[in-house]
Write a protein that holds these residues in place. Structure first.
Motif, PDB file in Angstrom:
ATOM      1  N   ALA A  47      17.696  -9.761  60.355  1.00 32.41           N
ATOM      2  CA  ALA A  47      19.034  -9.174  60.328  1.00 32.41           C
ATOM      3  C   ALA A  47      18.924  -7.649  60.286  1.00 32.41           C
ATOM      4  N   ASN A  48      19.964  -6.967  60.770  1.00 35.30           N
ATOM      5  CA  ASN A  48      20.100  -5.503  60.688  1.00 35.30           C
ATOM      6  C   ASN A  48      19.199  -4.740  61.657  1.00 35.30           C
ATOM      7  N   TRP A  49      18.378  -5.432  62.444  1.00 34.82           N
ATOM      8  CA  TRP A  49      17.533  -4.747  63.428  1.00 34.82           C
ATOM      9  C   TRP A  49      17.987  -5.190  64.814  1.00 34.82           C
ATOM     10  N   GLY A  50      18.257  -4.240  65.701  1.00 35.70           N
ATOM     11  CA  GLY A  50      18.759  -4.567  67.026  1.00 35.70           C
ATOM     12  C   GLY A  50      17.699  -5.222  67.910  1.00 35.70           C
ATOM     13  N   TYR A  51      18.159  -6.103  68.802  1.00 35.83           N
ATOM     14  CA  TYR A  51      17.276  -6.763  69.763  1.00 35.83           C
ATOM     15  C   TYR A  51      18.137  -7.294  70.903  1.00 35.83           C
ATOM     16  N   HIS A  52      17.510  -7.732  71.986  1.00 40.02           N
ATOM     17  CA  HIS A  52      18.244  -8.160  73.174  1.00 40.02           C
ATOM     18  C   HIS A  52      19.158  -9.348  72.879  1.00 40.02           C
ATOM     19  N   ILE A  53      18.631 -10.319  72.160  1.00 40.05           N
ATOM     20  CA  ILE A  53      19.448 -11.453  71.709  1.00 40.05           C
ATOM     21  C   ILE A  53      19.080 -11.732  70.257  1.00 40.05           C
ATOM     22  N   LYS A  54      19.891 -12.534  69.597  1.00 38.99           N
ATOM     23  CA  LYS A  54      19.596 -12.938  68.231  1.00 38.99           C
ATOM     24  C   LYS A  54      19.806 -14.443  68.083  1.00 38.99           C
ATOM     25  N   SER A  55      18.993 -15.041  67.238  1.00 38.78           N
ATOM     26  CA  SER A  55      19.189 -16.440  66.896  1.00 38.78           C
ATOM     27  C   SER A  55      20.433 -16.583  66.029  1.00 38.78           C
ATOM     28  N   GLN A  56      20.950 -17.809  65.967  1.00 41.84           N
ATOM     29  CA  GLN A  56      22.055 -18.062  65.034  1.00 41.84           C
ATOM     30  C   GLN A  56      21.574 -18.025  63.590  1.00 41.84           C
ATOM     31  N   TYR A  57      20.259 -18.075  63.402  1.00 44.74           N
ATOM     32  CA  TYR A  57      19.675 -18.038  62.060  1.00 44.74           C
ATOM     33  C   TYR A  57      19.104 -16.644  61.800  1.00 44.74           C
ATOM     34  N   LEU A  58      19.738 -15.890  60.910  1.00 45.62           N
ATOM     35  CA  LEU A  58      19.295 -14.536  60.610  1.00 45.62           C
ATOM     36  C   LEU A  58      18.848 -14.438  59.155  1.00 45.62           C
ATOM     37  N   SER A  59      17.845 -13.628  58.928  1.00 48.24           N
ATOM     38  CA  SER A  59      17.281 -13.476  57.585  1.00 48.24           C
ATOM     39  C   SER A  59      17.142 -11.996  57.250  1.00 48.24           C
ATOM     40  N   GLU A  60      17.731 -11.576  56.136  1.00 48.06           N
ATOM     41  CA  GLU A  60      17.543 -10.200  55.675  1.00 48.06           C
ATOM     42  C   GLU A  60      16.164 -10.019  55.061  1.00 48.06           C
ATOM     43  N   GLY A  61      15.644 -11.070  54.428  1.00 50.95           N
ATOM     44  CA  GLY A  61      14.340 -10.972  53.789  1.00 50.95           C
ATOM     45  C   GLY A  61      13.192 -10.832  54.775  1.00 50.95           C
ATOM     46  N   LEU A  62      13.404 -11.292  56.028  1.00 50.34           N
ATOM     47  CA  LEU A  62      12.336 -11.217  57.017  1.00 50.34           C
ATOM     48  C   LEU A  62      11.945  -9.773  57.325  1.00 50.34           C
ATOM     49  N   ALA A  63      12.877  -8.844  57.127  1.00 52.39           N
ATOM     50  CA  ALA A  63      12.568  -7.424  57.359  1.00 52.39           C
ATOM     51  C   ALA A  63      11.417  -6.968  56.479  1.00 52.39           C
ATOM     52  N   ASN A  64      11.291  -7.538  55.289  1.00 53.27           N
ATOM     53  CA  ASN A  64      10.194  -7.161  54.398  1.00 53.27           C
ATOM     54  C   ASN A  64       8.837  -7.511  54.998  1.00 53.27           C
ATOM     55  N   VAL A  65       8.787  -8.644  55.701  1.00 51.94           N
ATOM     56  CA  VAL A  65       7.545  -9.034  56.369  1.00 51.94           C
ATOM     57  C   VAL A  65       7.307  -8.146  57.582  1.00 51.94           C
ATOM     58  N   MET A  66       8.361  -7.855  58.329  1.00 49.36           N
ATOM     59  CA  MET A  66       8.234  -7.023  59.515  1.00 49.36           C
ATOM     60  C   MET A  66       7.738  -5.621  59.158  1.00 49.36           C
ATOM     61  N   LEU A  67       8.152  -5.123  57.989  1.00 45.24           N
ATOM     62  CA  LEU A  67       7.740  -3.784  57.570  1.00 45.24           C
ATOM     63  C   LEU A  67       6.257  -3.718  57.207  1.00 45.24           C
ATOM     64  N   LEU A  68       5.613  -4.860  57.092  1.00 45.31           N
ATOM     65  CA  LEU A  68       4.163  -4.851  56.903  1.00 45.31           C
ATOM     66  C   LEU A  68       3.463  -4.379  58.166  1.00 45.31           C
ATOM     67  N   LEU A  69       4.058  -4.673  59.338  1.00 40.95           N
ATOM     68  CA  LEU A  69       3.458  -4.316  60.627  1.00 40.95           C
ATOM     69  C   LEU A  69       4.099  -3.092  61.272  1.00 40.95           C
ATOM     70  N   SER A  70       5.397  -2.957  61.120  1.00 42.77           N
ATOM     71  CA  SER A  70       6.165  -1.984  61.880  1.00 42.77           C
ATOM     72  C   SER A  70       5.643  -0.551  61.817  1.00 42.77           C
ATOM     73  N   PRO A  71       5.252  -0.032  60.643  1.00 41.06           N
ATOM     74  CA  PRO A  71       4.869   1.385  60.603  1.00 41.06           C
ATOM     75  C   PRO A  71       3.605   1.719  61.388  1.00 41.06           C
ATOM     76  N   TRP A  72       2.621   0.788  61.465  1.00 42.78           N
ATOM     77  CA  TRP A  72       1.303   1.173  61.954  1.00 42.78           C
ATOM     78  C   TRP A  72       0.846   0.513  63.247  1.00 42.78           C
TER      79      TRP A  72
END
Length: 419
Positions: A47-72
């Protein structure tokens, strides 16, 4: 009197102390590109991150996992790209480097823009409720300039035609050209002394000096601008420090400490993200936001050093698997997002739940990438169009003809990108 050096010698890195091939960088490149499949699958659900399409299932907590990879993740690729350029320039004349790099990057990029990427726009427009056509009807309209169908989809190399996730190929080609006029400076004795001085400093001071340009860029530029500037500065970092023996000695010796510090920074970053960034508005304390940006920059650099050290410690060895996967990198990279978007869109019709749907998107995407590469690697023309080195040897005349045809195709495209 000493004989003056030829002007072209200024563009060639010094040949002394050339390191052996670093298989750890090859492995790291394969791993980081492989992580893109996980990352872009995650973009369907975060959730809260733009993309071409989105699933009907969104997770705010998933951003925490994505931030493990995103910076580097991209910083590592740019660093590796800078190191690779230095290796190539020692072996290949400058003009040949420019020509071969242009063919290997621009030909696959042009092919992908016209053939591989359009389904992404097709599914995005359906998802947004802006399209009710078959793919063939859409694809015919896709090549019509100023078509009213795409009035809300204008940005791109050409109207509504853009590189999407393949911006790395476009930027890598541009940065390679931008680097050329800087080579006499980067290869100079003055810069060599500065680089040596950097590694003679206290580790904390040296890291802060590396972080500060990244922090300033991130703080002072818009999102697209700082992405480009950060990529270029990381590529220059790779060119300057990627051969330095002290760099590899230190990151290898201290990889455990670097990993521990990086994990602490990651936990601090997700805390800031959840407590401050998500609720930030015009009333948010500006000093706090600046501190958060510095934390992000520091996290980026420390994770790059940590994964470099980890790879150096355990992955610096050749293998048949590495040879296969190195060839597979570009094809996987080129097709994976189109597959993820198509599969994600079609599976969303079945209300499978986030866990099952996400796993199926991953499995089908990997399977489709594998199958696609198995076809590509068996067909010489497809190898060219997907940036894979040719399998067979050809006569000089056939090579010249191939280079000429490729040049005729990519020169107008390259000028379009630059201008």
């Amino acid at each position: 009197m000493k004989k003056a050096l030829p002007i072209m010698a200024l563009f060639i890195p010094k040949h002394n102390n050339i390191p052996n091939r670093r298989y750890d960088l090859d492995w790291l490149r394969v791993i980081v590109f492989g992580l893109l499949i996980f990352y872009h699958t995650g973009m369907l659900y975060v959730a809260n991150w733009g993309y071409h399409i989105k699933s009907q299932y969104l997770s705010e907590g998933l951003a925490n996992v994505m931030l493990l990879l995103s910076p580097w993740r991209m910083a590592v690729l740019w660093l590796i790209s800078g190191i690779a350029i230095r290796f190539v320039l020692v072996k290949v004349p400058l003009l040949q480097f420019i020509g071969l790099r242009s063919i290997r990057l621009l030909l696959p990029l042009l092919f992908a823009i016209l053939v591989i990427i359009p389904p992404q726009l097709y599914y995005e427009m359906i998802f947004n409720g802006d399209l009710n056509l078959s793919y063939w009807q859409f694809y015919k309209a896709f090549f019509v300039n100023d078509h009213e169908l795409f009035i809300n989809y204008q940005p791109g190399i050409w109207p509504h035609i853009d590189v999407n996730h393949l911006w790395y190929l476009r930027e890598l080609w541009q940065y390679s050209l931008f680097l050329v006029p800087l080579l006499p400076l980067l290869n100079s004795r003055f810069i060599e002394k500065l680089t040596n001085k950097l590694f003679s400093l206290n580790a904390v001071v040296a890291i802060l000096l590396v972080v500060m340009p990244i922090f300033i860029i991130q703080l002072s530029m818009e999102s697209d601008q700082h992405r480009n500037a950060l990529g270029f500065i990381c590529l220059i970092y790779g060119y300057l420090i990627g051969w330095h023996p002290v760099f590899w000695q230190r990151v290898t010796e201290h990889y455990k400490n670097l990993l521990i510090i990086s994990l602490v920074l990651y936990l601090s970053l997700i805390t800031f993200y959840n407590l401050v960034w998500l609720g930030a508005d015009e009333n948010t304390n500006k000093v706090l936001l600046v501190a958060g940006n510095f934390l992000y920059s520091l996290d980026r650099v420390l994770w790059v050093l940590a994964v470099m050290g980890l790879a150096s410690r355990y992955l610096n060895k050749p293998s048949k698997q590495l040879s296969y996967l190195s060839d597979a990198v570009y094809p996987y990279y080129i097709v994976h997002q189109t597959i993820i978007i198509a599969v994600g869109f079609e599976l969303s019709r079945f209300s499978l739940g986030i866990a099952l749907e996400g796993v199926l998107v991953l499995l089908i995407s990997f399977a489709a990438c594998i199958a696609t590469f198995e076809i590509i690697r068996r067909v010489e023309l497809l190898r060219v169009l997907f940036g894979v080195r040719l399998k067979h040897s050809y006569s000089p005349n056939i090579k010249k003809a191939g280079y000429f045809i490729a040049a005729v195709i990519i020169i107008p495209f390259g000028l379009e990108i630059l201008l």
